[in-house]
Write a protein that holds these residues in place. Structure first.
Motif, PDB file in Angstrom:
ATOM      1  N   VAL A 335     -23.570  12.436 -31.652  1.00  0.00           N
ATOM      2  CA  VAL A 335     -22.922  11.275 -31.830  1.00  0.00           C
ATOM      3  C   VAL A 335     -22.134  12.602 -33.291  1.00  0.00           C
ATOM      4  O   VAL A 335     -21.477  12.533 -34.108  1.00  0.00           O
ATOM      5  CB  VAL A 335     -23.522  10.392 -32.512  1.00  0.00           C
ATOM      6  N   ALA A 421     -18.820   8.804 -27.108  1.00  0.00           N
ATOM      7  CA  ALA A 421     -18.981   8.958 -28.377  1.00  0.00           C
ATOM      8  C   ALA A 421     -17.863   8.894 -29.790  1.00  0.00           C
ATOM      9  O   ALA A 421     -18.432   8.465 -30.585  1.00  0.00           O
ATOM     10  CB  ALA A 421     -20.513  10.574 -28.845  1.00  0.00           C
ATOM     11  N   LEU A 463     -21.411   3.858 -35.859  1.00  0.00           N
ATOM     12  CA  LEU A 463     -22.314   5.434 -34.992  1.00  0.00           C
ATOM     13  C   LEU A 463     -23.679   4.638 -34.550  1.00  0.00           C
ATOM     14  O   LEU A 463     -24.119   5.258 -33.329  1.00  0.00           O
ATOM     15  CB  LEU A 463     -22.670   5.912 -36.312  1.00  0.00           C
ATOM     16  N   ALA A 466     -22.846   4.372 -30.880  1.00  0.00           N
ATOM     17  CA  ALA A 466     -22.134   5.491 -30.269  1.00  0.00           C
ATOM     18  C   ALA A 466     -23.576   6.010 -29.890  1.00  0.00           C
ATOM     19  O   ALA A 466     -23.779   6.527 -28.505  1.00  0.00           O
ATOM     20  CB  ALA A 466     -21.571   6.607 -31.026  1.00  0.00           C
ATOM     21  N   LEU A 467     -24.655   6.051 -30.864  1.00  0.00           N
ATOM     22  CA  LEU A 467     -25.875   6.786 -30.296  1.00  0.00           C
ATOM     23  C   LEU A 467     -26.662   5.585 -29.411  1.00  0.00           C
ATOM     24  O   LEU A 467     -26.992   6.539 -28.291  1.00  0.00           O
ATOM     25  CB  LEU A 467     -26.548   5.903 -31.437  1.00  0.00           C
TER      26      LEU A 467
END
Lengths: 536, 341
Positions: A335, A421, A463, A466-467
């Motif tokens: 990420v 990501a 974020l 994505a993580l």
């Protein structure tokens, strides 16, 4: 800065370039041997698998999407989100579960024998560990891709279009065939290409079922025959297939944009199903959920319960720790790189740079086995050079610095999951209007400060997504981990694979269940947002 | 010494010229305006001053320092130029006071808080300090954007269509308020707008842009009464251009003959409604072809005998001419404005 970002992208796509380079290397004797003996089998088996799973996912995905968006029946909302749940189960795990469920000692055959008083050899029972079995297993967990894309395509079709077709005298079934389906075709093809890519990438299921496809072939050539270049060449051929599908998918998505007929998309009215069709709809959705999710999860839980005392031992904890640590490190690495690349795309508007960054997303289509081969070749080359150099100059052997440590795993995962990501990061960044960057700049912020003070706080949500997605993907990943893991380093996925391979399915359940449980987190979040959307 | 100076600025995207050879200078505390229709390049010129666009040639100086030239391009964050954006660009993740304090990184905390407090009081939004931008109305957001830009005491403030996203009523009152506020802060500022009224309300100096050119940089009065370009003559205020010929210090047109200090040739004569009066004894004959109610007066469209159309005002209680009625007009023009063809 742009230079270092470009270099970073080049490193990320290096493994894929290495594989593609094998297309141009002269064929070895081993290759000739492969060509004469097994290549034909790999091609046909992979093709049958792809077509079979494609067909299965289409039938399951389109039907369920159409029922839950355009028809009205009891429990519709429940099915709308719950039909996504199978996404949480890796194909190899559902394969282990059904093997245990349906094999001779499993509950189904046992009950049949008791019921009819049969004994071994008295009756015929379908073999789950077969090509057909693999088709069914993969279809059961991959249909949600078609379901998701078809669903959003159906939802984006305006009421007025369906009303128009009704007013022209079409029955629900006719207007599905003549209006809804053609309009949704590009989205469905996009979903289908994703399913086929995943099918080609699958290793765990086909390996376990003994089906000879490209991925198992590459694995065997690499490990069994120790033939790197032949494995590379097989990988290159597989990549050609995969990239064709990827182009098909991109192209269909672009087509889909032009297939929205109207902006007014409120589905106030659905077809009200009556008796017979209502029963069929309910039955279809219930059975689908039962087979694709409930049976595997219940069975896994049951087995995990039975093996409780030895299942959650210290070894399990170590493995879980390994998995979590690996997934966490990778998620943060991937990420962070995605943020840099996404921000780079935003501030450097050069076409060449954008193209390069786009290339870094090729990994998601690349099967894990292929990534593993592509990563192993350059890293072990570097390791051997470094080792030889250090040995010659300082008299110390450095060993396998890169390819023998978890570095190589993280690198492989980065190659494979960068795309996921980057997608989240880019969608997050796109929500930040360019004027915000400029406002921050006029208030004295350097580009780096704009990133930390404006973008990162605003796209926190993206974020985290994505993580989470990368984290879960790493937890589930099997083939690359299997090939690249350092000596004596195991994860939950590896343990499930090894126990299942040793016919110790029940003991594999605790690891498998842990993987499914982690995988459920992002799927539940997706389900939640979809059910919220369905309610409003 | 001028606060802002643009010397021969040109901006191009590839082969497309966005701005050609624009020059101007502004004194400290002055409010300027780039006025023009959409696509004339006004926003690009403003963004070049801010540092978001790089001029292809020319030089920009701020308070005596060159900030943009052939080989110099100071980054936007180092120019000390504040900007108010069309969409306000308030940071959604920060409270009102944090938005305003965003540019105040240096200095003691006490001073920073005092500055934020001062600005909040100035824009009369003290009670909203802890709220978030989306909780406020458009007009309030606009004021916050202004306060945020003013907070670091920039050497120049740029406002890009600052009122365009507000409704018409808020717009007029806010424009006057903002002018007062900028004057109080003695801020040098440039506004970009397509709205003449806004320009007249806000600005001391106005630059009219058309087809990538800064046609004239002048006060409102000069633009109206001494336009240097035919486009400005018709763009600012009402008026039409009448074909005319000058011979030996006399100008001949549909309005007859008048004295003028101009060289011979074919020209366009600017005729504004106030140049024409309804007058039964007038020598100019016309037919009413249109009539528009404007409250205290009518604006008439009149076709003169040789086919040209002009406009004239008439107070409600003065004249009542109907459509197709024949009327007589007289002309009063002290200093005829002509444009060579």
């Amino acid at each position: 800065m742009r230079f270092s970002l470009s270099l970073l992208v080049l490193i990320i796509i290096l493994p894929i370039l290495v594989i593609l380079a094998y297309l141009f290397t002269p064929s070895s004797a081993v290759w000739q041997h492969l060509y004469d003996t097994v290549l034909g089998t790999y091609v046909t088996q992979s093709a049958i698998l792809m077509v079979g799973v494609g067909f299965g996912s289409l039938v399951l995905g389109i039907t369920s999407a159409w029922l839950t968006t355009l028809c009205d029946f009891p429990l519709r909302r429940f099915f709308t989100w719950s039909l996504l749940l199978p996404m949480a189960i890796p194909a190899y795990i559902i394969a282990y579960t059904y093997t245990g469920f349906l094999d001779f000692a499993g509950p189904v055959q046992t009950v049949l024998r008791e019921l009819f008083n049969w004994s071994y050899g008295d009756y015929w029972f379908p073999e789950v560990r077969s090509l057909t079995g693999a088709v069914i297993m993969l279809s059961l967990v991959l249909y949600p891709y078609v379901y998701l894309l078809a669903r959003s395509a159906f939802l984006s079709q305006a009421d007025s279009v369906l009303e128009a077709s009704q007013s022209l005298g079409l029955s629900p079934w006719q207007s599905f065939k003549r209006v809804s389906l053609p309009l949704a075709r590009p989205a469905i093809i996009a979903g289908l290409s994703l399913v086929m890519m995943e099918t080609l990438a699958d290793f765990g299921t086909v390996q376990y079922f003994g089906v000879d496809t490209f991925t198992t072939g590459i694995y065997r050539t690499w490990f069994g025959l120790d033939e790197n270049s032949a494995a590379g060449q097989l990988s290159a051929i597989l990549l050609i297939f995969v990239f064709t599908l990827m182009i098909l998918e991109r192209w269909s998505r672009q087509q889909a944009r032009y297939h929205q007929t109207s902006q007014r998309v409120q589905h106030s009215k659905r077809y009200t199903l009556k008796s017979g069709s209502l029963f069929s709809a309910l039955l279809f959705c219930s059975l689908l959920l039962l087979f694709s999710f409930l049976i595997p999860v219940i069975l896994l839980s049951h087995w995990a319960w039975l093996t409780m005392d030895q299942a959650f031992d210290t070894e399990f904890l170590t493995l879980a720790g390994n998995s979590l640590l690996l997934a966490a490190i990778t998620a943060i690495t991937v990420v962070s790189i995605a943020v840099l690349l996404g921000y780079g795309l935003r501030i450097y508007k050069q076409k060449n740079f954008a193209f390069l960054v786009r290339l870094s997303t090729l990994g998601y289509a690349t099967p894990g086995v292929v990534v593993a081969v592509g990563v192993m070749i350059p890293l072990s080359w570097i390791d051997h050079r470094v080792d030889a150099f250090m040995d010659a100059t300082f008299g110390i052997s450095t060993g396998l610095l890169l390819s023998g440590t978890i570095f190589i795993l993280i690198f492989a995962y980065t190659v494979r999951f960068m795309s996921v990501a980057l997608q989240s990061v880019e969608s997050g960044l796109s929500k930040v209007r360019p004027s915000l960057d400029q406002a921050a700049q006029t208030l004295g912020c350097q580009p780096r400060q704009v990133l930390t003070r404006i973008h990162i706080p605003i796209m926190q949500g993206s974020l985290l997504t994505a993580l989470l997605i990368v984290f879960v993907d790493v937890m589930k990943e099997l083939p690359a981990t299997l090939i690249l893991r350092p000596f004596n380093f195991n994860t939950l996925a590896i343990r499930a694979y090894e126990l299942a391979s040793d016919e110790r399915l029940m003991e594999a359940a605790s690891s498998a269940l842990a993987i499914v449980a982690t995988g459920l987190i992002p799927v539940l979040i997706l389900s939640y947002s979809i059910s919220k959307q369905a309610r409003s | 010494m001028s606060q802002l100076q643009l010397q021969d600025i040109s901006i191009a995207y590839g082969s497309t010229q966005i701005i050609q050879h624009a020059s101007l200078s502004m004194q400290a505390g002055e409010i300027g305006c780039f006025l023009g229709a959409s696509g004339c390049g006004k926003t690009t010129l403003l963004r070049a001053i801010a540092g978001f666009e790089t001029p292809t040639s020319g030089q920009i100086s701020l308070a005596g320092n060159v900030i943009s030239a052939e080989k110099t391009h100071i980054a936007p964050e180092k120019r000390h130029i504040g900007m108010v954006f069309q969409d306000f660009a308030l940071f959604p993740h920060l409270t009102i006071e944090d938005n305003i304090g965003f540019g105040l990184q240096k200095g003691r905390k006490k001073d920073r808080l005092a500055r934020i407090q001062y600005l909040l009081e100035m824009i009369e939004l003290t009670e909203y300090a802890k709220q978030y931008p989306h909780q406020l109305s458009g007009g309030q957001q606009q004021r916050i954007a202004l306060a945020r830009a003013l907070a670091p005491k920039p050497q120049l403030l740029l406002l890009d269509e600052p009122f365009s996203s507000l409704d018409t009523e808020t717009r007029t009152t806010l424009a006057a308020d903002v002018r007062q506020l900028l004057k109080k802060e003695q801020m040098t500022a440039i506004l970009v707008t397509h709205d003449q009224n806004e320009a007249f309300t806000m600005a001391d100096q106005i630059g009219v842009l058309h087809n990538a050119k800064l046609l004239q940089w002048d006060s409102c009065y000069e633009l109206y009464h001494q336009p240097k370009h035919a486009y400005i003559a018709t763009f600012i205020g009402e008026g039409i251009l009448l074909p005319a010929t000058i011979k030996q210090r006399n100008i001949y047109s549909a309005l007859g003959e008048m004295g003028i200090d101009h060289e011979d040739g074919d020209v366009d004569l600017l005729v504004r409604p106030e140049h024409l009066q309804f007058n039964p004894q007038g020598s100019i004959k016309g037919v009413v072809t249109g009539k528009r109610f404007q409250g205290h007066e009518y604006l008439y469209q009149l076709e003169l005998t040789d086919g040209v159309t002009v406009e004239a005002h008439a107070a409600i209680d003065q004249i009542h001419a109907e459509l197709d009625e024949h009327v007589c007009l007289s002309v009063r023009m002290n200093d005829p404005i002509v444009f060579s063809r």
